[in-house]
Every structure is written in C-alpha cells, then in structure tokens.
Design a protein around this motif. Structure first.
Motif, short mmCIF file in Angstrom:
data_model
loop_
_atom_site.label_atom_id
_atom_site.label_comp_id
_atom_site.label_asym_id
_atom_site.label_seq_id
_atom_site.Cartn_x
_atom_site.Cartn_y
_atom_site.Cartn_z
N ASN A 30 -2.38 -57.29 -4.50
CA ASN A 30 -3.03 -57.13 -3.21
C ASN A 30 -4.53 -56.95 -3.37
O ASN A 30 -4.98 -56.22 -4.25
CB ASN A 30 -2.40 -55.89 -2.53
N ARG A 31 -5.32 -57.61 -2.51
CA ARG A 31 -6.77 -57.53 -2.59
C ARG A 31 -7.28 -56.10 -2.42
O ARG A 31 -8.18 -55.65 -3.11
CB ARG A 31 -7.44 -58.43 -1.56
N THR A 32 -6.68 -55.34 -1.50
CA THR A 32 -7.13 -53.96 -1.28
C THR A 32 -6.86 -53.11 -2.52
O THR A 32 -7.68 -52.24 -2.85
CB THR A 32 -6.40 -53.31 -0.09
N TYR A 33 -5.75 -53.35 -3.17
CA TYR A 33 -5.43 -52.64 -4.41
C TYR A 33 -6.47 -52.96 -5.48
O TYR A 33 -7.00 -52.07 -6.14
CB TYR A 33 -4.02 -53.03 -4.88
N LEU A 34 -6.79 -54.25 -5.64
CA LEU A 34 -7.79 -54.64 -6.64
C LEU A 34 -9.16 -54.03 -6.32
O LEU A 34 -9.86 -53.59 -7.23
CB LEU A 34 -7.91 -56.17 -6.70
N SER A 35 -9.50 -53.98 -5.06
CA SER A 35 -10.75 -53.37 -4.66
C SER A 35 -10.79 -51.89 -5.06
O SER A 35 -11.80 -51.40 -5.58
CB SER A 35 -10.94 -53.51 -3.15
N ALA A 36 -9.70 -51.18 -4.83
CA ALA A 36 -9.62 -49.76 -5.20
C ALA A 36 -9.69 -49.59 -6.72
O ALA A 36 -10.33 -48.64 -7.21
CB ALA A 36 -8.34 -49.14 -4.65
N VAL A 37 -9.09 -50.50 -7.47
CA VAL A 37 -9.17 -50.44 -8.94
C VAL A 37 -10.62 -50.65 -9.37
O VAL A 37 -11.13 -49.93 -10.23
CB VAL A 37 -8.23 -51.48 -9.59
N ASN A 43 -5.34 -45.74 -9.96
CA ASN A 43 -4.81 -45.94 -11.30
C ASN A 43 -4.14 -47.31 -11.35
O ASN A 43 -3.66 -47.81 -10.33
CB ASN A 43 -3.78 -44.87 -11.64
N ILE A 44 -4.09 -47.88 -12.52
CA ILE A 44 -3.49 -49.20 -12.67
C ILE A 44 -2.42 -49.14 -13.76
O ILE A 44 -2.62 -48.50 -14.79
CB ILE A 44 -4.56 -50.27 -12.96
N SER A 45 -1.32 -49.78 -13.51
CA SER A 45 -0.21 -49.79 -14.47
C SER A 45 -0.46 -50.82 -15.57
O SER A 45 -1.27 -51.75 -15.41
CB SER A 45 1.11 -50.10 -13.76
N VAL A 46 0.25 -50.66 -16.65
CA VAL A 46 0.17 -51.62 -17.75
C VAL A 46 0.62 -53.00 -17.27
O VAL A 46 0.02 -54.01 -17.63
CB VAL A 46 1.03 -51.13 -18.94
N ALA A 50 -1.67 -56.44 -17.32
CA ALA A 50 -1.21 -57.71 -17.90
C ALA A 50 -1.34 -58.84 -16.90
O ALA A 50 -1.77 -59.95 -17.27
CB ALA A 50 0.23 -57.58 -18.38
N ARG A 51 -1.01 -58.61 -15.64
CA ARG A 51 -1.11 -59.65 -14.61
C ARG A 51 -2.56 -60.07 -14.42
O ARG A 51 -2.86 -61.27 -14.29
CB ARG A 51 -0.53 -59.15 -13.30
N ILE A 52 -3.46 -59.10 -14.39
CA ILE A 52 -4.88 -59.41 -14.21
C ILE A 52 -5.42 -60.14 -15.43
O ILE A 52 -6.14 -61.14 -15.29
CB ILE A 52 -5.67 -58.11 -13.94
N ALA A 53 -5.08 -59.68 -16.62
CA ALA A 53 -5.54 -60.34 -17.85
C ALA A 53 -5.05 -61.79 -17.89
O ALA A 53 -5.82 -62.69 -18.24
CB ALA A 53 -5.06 -59.56 -19.07
N ASP A 54 -3.80 -62.01 -17.53
CA ASP A 54 -3.27 -63.38 -17.49
C ASP A 54 -4.05 -64.23 -16.50
O ASP A 54 -4.40 -65.38 -16.80
CB ASP A 54 -1.79 -63.37 -17.13
N ALA A 55 -4.30 -63.68 -15.32
CA ALA A 55 -5.03 -64.43 -14.30
C ALA A 55 -6.45 -64.79 -14.77
O ALA A 55 -6.94 -65.89 -14.50
CB ALA A 55 -5.10 -63.62 -13.00
N LEU A 56 -7.08 -63.86 -15.47
CA LEU A 56 -8.44 -64.08 -15.96
C LEU A 56 -8.47 -64.81 -17.30
O LEU A 56 -9.54 -65.13 -17.82
CB LEU A 56 -9.17 -62.74 -16.09
N ASN A 57 -7.30 -65.03 -17.87
CA ASN A 57 -7.16 -65.72 -19.15
C ASN A 57 -7.91 -65.00 -20.28
O ASN A 57 -8.65 -65.60 -21.05
CB ASN A 57 -7.64 -67.17 -19.05
N VAL A 58 -7.67 -63.67 -20.33
CA VAL A 58 -8.23 -62.83 -21.41
C VAL A 58 -7.13 -61.96 -21.96
O VAL A 58 -6.10 -61.76 -21.32
CB VAL A 58 -9.41 -61.94 -20.91
N GLU A 59 -7.35 -61.41 -23.14
CA GLU A 59 -6.44 -60.42 -23.70
C GLU A 59 -6.58 -59.13 -22.91
O GLU A 59 -7.70 -58.77 -22.49
CB GLU A 59 -6.77 -60.16 -25.17
N ALA A 60 -5.50 -58.43 -22.70
CA ALA A 60 -5.52 -57.18 -21.93
C ALA A 60 -6.50 -56.18 -22.54
O ALA A 60 -7.17 -55.43 -21.82
CB ALA A 60 -4.13 -56.59 -21.85
N ALA A 61 -6.65 -56.19 -23.85
CA ALA A 61 -7.55 -55.25 -24.53
C ALA A 61 -9.00 -55.38 -24.06
O ALA A 61 -9.75 -54.41 -24.09
CB ALA A 61 -7.46 -55.44 -26.04
N VAL A 62 -9.37 -56.57 -23.61
CA VAL A 62 -10.74 -56.79 -23.12
C VAL A 62 -11.03 -55.87 -21.94
O VAL A 62 -12.15 -55.38 -21.79
CB VAL A 62 -10.93 -58.27 -22.72
N LEU A 63 -10.05 -55.60 -21.13
CA LEU A 63 -10.25 -54.74 -19.96
C LEU A 63 -10.49 -53.28 -20.36
O LEU A 63 -11.06 -52.52 -19.59
CB LEU A 63 -9.07 -54.84 -19.01
#
Length: 66
Positions: A30-37, A43-46, A50-63
């Motif tokens: 959800n966009r509102t959730y991402l805005s709050a993050v 807080n954001i779950s593991v 992973a979903r955000i890292a996949d979407a951005l095409n980066v390793e989760a560790a980068v975040l």
C-alpha cells in the motif's frame, strides 16, 4: 535502523525516478504504508523488506546499509 531503512528506501526509489505509487504497484504494498515507512513512522517486516528489494531489484541488505 528504521531511519536507515527509510533513508535508503527514499534514495533508491528516487534514483529510479519512481513515485511511491509506482513502488506500491511494483511491490504489491500500500502506498500509505510505504509513505509511513519512508518517514520512519512504521515498522517493516522482513517479508515486506524482501518485496521492496525485489521490486527495486536490489539485495535486501542494501536497505539496511548505513
């Protein structure tokens, strides 16, 4: 750590020229959730990291990298 994730998320999204709406669409979140993050208000779950890292095409560790 929440501030580090927020900063990296904003930077990576901006580097791609994506709006929060676009990231929401690509990640299935959800966009509102991402805005709050991005404001370090939510807080954001593991799983969602992973979903955000996949979407951005980066390793989760980068975040998590200061």
């Amino acid at each position: 750590m929440r501030d580090v994730v927020a900063k990296n998320l904003r930077r990576l999204r901006a580097d791609r020229g994506w709006s929060q709406e676009r990231l929401a669409l690509e990640s299935g979140l959800n966009r509102t959730y991402l805005s709050a993050v991005e404001r370090s208000e939510q807080n954001i779950s593991v799983d969602n990291i992973a979903r955000i890292a996949d979407a951005l095409n980066v390793e989760a560790a980068v975040l998590f990298t200061p």
